[in-house]
Design a protein around this motif. Sequence first.
Motif, PDB file in Angstrom:
ATOM      1  N   PRO A  54      -1.590 -11.703  14.300  1.00 40.86           N
ATOM      2  CA  PRO A  54      -1.933 -10.439  14.956  1.00 40.86           C
ATOM      3  C   PRO A  54      -2.573  -9.444  13.997  1.00 40.86           C
ATOM      4  N   SER A  55      -3.217  -8.453  14.564  1.00 41.63           N
ATOM      5  CA  SER A  55      -3.871  -7.418  13.774  1.00 41.63           C
ATOM      6  C   SER A  55      -2.849  -6.684  12.905  1.00 41.63           C
ATOM      7  N   GLY A  56      -3.214  -6.461  11.661  1.00 42.31           N
ATOM      8  CA  GLY A  56      -2.324  -5.732  10.763  1.00 42.31           C
ATOM      9  C   GLY A  56      -1.288  -6.599  10.091  1.00 42.31           C
ATOM     10  N   SER A  57      -1.373  -7.921  10.283  1.00 41.38           N
ATOM     11  CA  SER A  57      -0.336  -8.786   9.722  1.00 41.38           C
ATOM     12  C   SER A  57      -0.576  -9.093   8.242  1.00 41.38           C
ATOM     13  N   GLY A  58      -1.717  -8.707   7.700  1.00 47.55           N
ATOM     14  CA  GLY A  58      -1.954  -8.902   6.269  1.00 47.55           C
ATOM     15  C   GLY A  58      -2.896 -10.049   5.939  1.00 47.55           C
ATOM     16  N   LYS A  59      -3.604 -10.583   6.943  1.00 45.82           N
ATOM     17  CA  LYS A  59      -4.504 -11.716   6.696  1.00 45.82           C
ATOM     18  C   LYS A  59      -5.614 -11.337   5.724  1.00 45.82           C
ATOM     19  N   SER A  60      -6.302 -10.221   6.031  1.00 47.94           N
ATOM     20  CA  SER A  60      -7.388  -9.789   5.148  1.00 47.94           C
ATOM     21  C   SER A  60      -6.849  -9.505   3.759  1.00 47.94           C
ATOM     22  N   THR A  61      -5.768  -8.766   3.719  1.00 50.75           N
ATOM     23  CA  THR A  61      -5.207  -8.411   2.430  1.00 50.75           C
ATOM     24  C   THR A  61      -4.913  -9.663   1.611  1.00 50.75           C
ATOM     25  N   GLU A  82     -12.871 -13.076   9.028  1.00 52.73           N
ATOM     26  CA  GLU A  82     -13.371 -12.872  10.389  1.00 52.73           C
ATOM     27  C   GLU A  82     -14.900 -12.811  10.434  1.00 52.73           C
ATOM     28  N   PHE A 109       0.886  -1.165   0.000  1.00 51.05           N
ATOM     29  CA  PHE A 109       0.000   0.000   0.000  1.00 51.05           C
ATOM     30  C   PHE A 109       0.916   1.205   0.000  1.00 51.05           C
ATOM     31  N   VAL A 123       2.882  -4.902   2.609  1.00 51.56           N
ATOM     32  CA  VAL A 123       1.911  -5.642   3.427  1.00 51.56           C
ATOM     33  C   VAL A 123       2.094  -7.147   3.288  1.00 51.56           C
ATOM     34  N   PHE A 128       4.138   0.910   1.891  1.00 49.08           N
ATOM     35  CA  PHE A 128       4.010  -0.027   2.993  1.00 49.08           C
ATOM     36  C   PHE A 128       3.884  -1.458   2.466  1.00 49.08           C
TER      37      PHE A 128
HETATM   38  N1  LIG Z   1      -6.462   0.250   1.608  1.00 54.41           N
HETATM   39  C1  LIG Z   1      -5.392   0.341   2.404  1.00 54.41           C
HETATM   40  N2  LIG Z   1      -4.541   1.371   2.279  1.00 54.41           N
HETATM   41  C2  LIG Z   1      -3.449   1.486   3.058  1.00 54.41           C
HETATM   42  N3  LIG Z   1      -3.096   0.582   4.000  1.00 54.41           N
HETATM   43  C3  LIG Z   1      -3.903  -0.476   4.194  1.00 54.41           C
HETATM   44  C4  LIG Z   1      -5.096  -0.655   3.402  1.00 54.41           C
HETATM   45  N4  LIG Z   1      -5.705  -1.787   3.802  1.00 54.41           N
HETATM   46  C5  LIG Z   1      -4.936  -2.286   4.793  1.00 54.41           C
HETATM   47  N5  LIG Z   1      -3.847  -1.514   5.020  1.00 54.41           N
HETATM   48  C6  LIG Z   1      -2.801  -1.778   6.004  1.00 54.41           C
HETATM   49  O1  LIG Z   1      -2.231  -3.010   5.701  1.00 54.41           O
HETATM   50  C7  LIG Z   1      -1.935  -3.726   6.874  1.00 54.41           C
HETATM   51  C8  LIG Z   1      -2.536  -5.116   6.794  1.00 54.41           C
HETATM   52  O2  LIG Z   1      -3.942  -4.977   6.790  1.00 54.41           O
HETATM   53  P1  LIG Z   1      -4.920  -6.213   6.884  1.00 54.41           P
HETATM   54  O3  LIG Z   1      -6.295  -5.654   6.884  1.00 54.41           O
HETATM   55  O4  LIG Z   1      -4.580  -7.192   5.837  1.00 54.41           O
HETATM   56  O5  LIG Z   1      -4.577  -6.782   8.307  1.00 54.41           O
HETATM   57  P2  LIG Z   1      -5.275  -7.985   9.082  1.00 54.41           P
HETATM   58  O6  LIG Z   1      -4.202  -8.993   9.317  1.00 54.41           O
HETATM   59  O7  LIG Z   1      -6.471  -8.413   8.384  1.00 54.41           O
HETATM   60  O8  LIG Z   1      -5.604  -7.307  10.455  1.00 54.41           O
HETATM   61  P3  LIG Z   1      -6.939  -7.375  11.346  1.00 54.41           P
HETATM   62  O9  LIG Z   1      -6.800  -8.547  12.224  1.00 54.41           O
HETATM   63  O10 LIG Z   1      -6.898  -6.105  12.107  1.00 54.41           O
HETATM   64  O11 LIG Z   1      -8.097  -7.453  10.402  1.00 54.41           O
HETATM   65  C9  LIG Z   1      -2.445  -2.923   8.035  1.00 54.41           C
HETATM   66  O12 LIG Z   1      -1.350  -2.264   8.629  1.00 54.41           O
HETATM   67  C10 LIG Z   1      -3.365  -1.920   7.407  1.00 54.41           C
HETATM   68  O13 LIG Z   1      -3.296  -0.686   8.089  1.00 54.41           O
END
Ligand SMILES: Nc1ncnc2c1ncn2[C@@H]1O[C@H](COP(=O)(O)OP(=O)(O)OP(=O)(O)O)[C@@H](O)[C@H]1O
Lengths: 417, 251
Positions: B44-51, B171, B20, B25, B23
């Motif tokens: 953990p939160s922010g580790s990139g699972k959703s992405t 989730e 991103f 990811v 950043f």
């Molecule tokens: N559209 C976006 N633009 C910029 N940064 C993003 C975007 N989407 C996610 N991020 C960043 O990318 C990183 C990974 O996000 P992601 O949503 O994949 O985390 P996650 O593992 O699913 O966390 P969570 O458990 O909080 O859902 C996070 O630091 C988030 O801030």
Amino acid sequence: MENIEITQEVKPPNTSKGPVKWLQNNLFNTWYNTILTCFALVFLFFVFKGVFSWVFIQAKWEVIPANFQILMIGPYPIEHVWRIWIVLWTLAVLLGLSAGIWKGLVLRISTAIAGVGLIFLLVPLDIVKNSEAEYATLEFNINIIYLIFFKRRWLLGCLALLVGTFFIGRNKNGLKKWIIGGWILSFPWTMIMLHGFGENTVSTTNWGGLLLTLLLAAVGIVACFPLGVLLALGRRSKLPAISWVSTIYIETVRGVPLLTILFMGSVILPLFMPGDFQLDKVIRAMVALTLFSAAYMAENVRGGLQAIPQGQVEAAQAVGLTYPKTTLFIVLPQALRAVIPAIVGQFIALFKDTALVFIVGLLELMGIAEGIVGGNPNWQGYHVEVYVLVAAIYFIFCYAMSYVSQKIEADLGVGKH
Amino acid sequence: MNENTTNDPIIICEDVHKWFDDFHVLKGITTTFKKGERAVICGPSGSGKSTFIRTINRLEEHQRGTIIVDGIELSNDLRNINLIRQEVGMVFQQFNLFPHLTNIKNITLGPIQVRKMSKKAAEEAALALLERMDIADQAYKYPAEISGGQQQRVAIARALAMEPKIMLFDEPTSALDPEMISEVLDVMRELAHSGMTMLVVTHEMGFAREVADRVMFFDEGVVIEEAAPADFFDNPQHERTKLFISQTLQH
Ligand SMILES: Nc1ncnc2c1ncn2[C@@H]1O[C@H](COP(=O)(O)OP(=O)(O)OP(=O)(O)O)[C@@H](O)[C@H]1O
Ligand SMILES: [Mg+2]
């Protein structure tokens, strides 16, 4: 410990209010409110007395019946008026059938239009008053019935068609395609019918009065809506070319007064036309009003688009909907319902803005009114009566739009689902 | 491996990277999911699972590496993206139901508009799905009129109505009140036993232990550990994993 009786039925606190109770609670609850209420009553009494005595005693209403025809249709020749009625009847049939088939929104619109028609049917705007005493005679009162149900048989027929076709159209879903086709053809049909063909034509320079006002407003409203939606989508497009063109268009038009655009439409547009091709004045005004309103419409719609959460688009994409289908089925329906009040506000503004076409020499309702009190020596000093009538007509149409908007909001439960 | 798992790969990820802006990811994810496999992704939160799971149906675009879903490579070719989206269903944390449509219309929209199913067939299928989700009586209500657990089940039905080969869950129970979590997990459990390929981001460790074939642990954009649930929970190898498991199990 106290033994609490829990089996006893608990009634809600008594909030029911009779009119006397209401008066006590709201108008006479303290000594200063009582004084304020009394002052207000005295004030209202004088206002109503003034209005009442003006409307029923002082006002010289004879100016209205004498000019009724020209206010309604301008210099449109009376022997061609049947053309207008044919157009109105066609539209009544289309509207009635549509209301029967689609119900909901279309039915709301039809109800409002029927209401406006009913007002025109029942208010005796074209009764010529010869003497005061005449009001009392039986003959005169029979005359009113005659006026409403015979002299206005065309309008009556129009309303009857609207109601009748509504009942015919109910649940005739098979007719949908034909009705949509009919609506698309209704614009050229209206223009051709009003203009006529062959030798016997009515030049658009003779279109005027309320007829022209409604024509300009209806075309403007119907055309600016899709254009505004496209511009709003364009402005948010990821393709820079489309987004720039839309943005430049919207900002330019919003930065220029409507008067200027109307003026440019009549002076500058012809310069771009090939050879001695003359675009009709009325059409030019329609185009100018549409282009102007579309820019504002676009901004209203964009406000709605911005309120749609990204998750909605993602969910639509996740089931495989393409961009156009996502826009059509998911984004626009939600965006538009969020901004119905703003959109209808825009329509109302457009309706009133039609009064500005006098700048290019068109005589719509307001222009005709000007002409009567300013140009005709017989009717000097009748300003107030004529302007009050014109204001009332504008109000009826604008209120009808506002009414539809409120009903749609209630139907859709804006802010609920 | 569960009784439905095959050896045919259905999702192949090769060195997937995602940024991103600046950043980073996803930092090179390489893995293969087999047809019928149930993978749980945690971290953990922010580790990139959703992405990561969103790159699989192209809600996020990856910038390096390859992703092949059901034999089709994800590229900028819109036709491929739309084909893959028809095969991959997704369930979101916030349900993302369409609030202006009734529940049944939420479900039939995709089949009618994308699969070109007739309205009648789509409605029958939708009612059958709602029956399976145990909420047939909610078909003609609007999403705002039903509970969160019911909404999420409608969302699952909406995804299933497209008859996807793969289901992604991001989730799905995190936004639910505790008493509604189990009704959604029950449905997911049933789906797992029907042989669906599932990628589930979740912190429901009980569900993972019971249903998953594999648990993947994400941290800072890389998979630092993956194993069958028994090994993963009882015998984690990395410090980060141990810490995460102990923290999660405390809750
Ligand atoms: N559209 C976006 N633009 C910029 N940064 C993003 C975007 N989407 C996610 N991020 C960043 O990318 C990183 C990974 O996000 P992601 O949503 O994949 O985390 P996650 O593992 O699913 O966390 P969570 O458990 O909080 O859902 C996070 O630091 C988030 O801030
Ligand atoms: Mg996430």
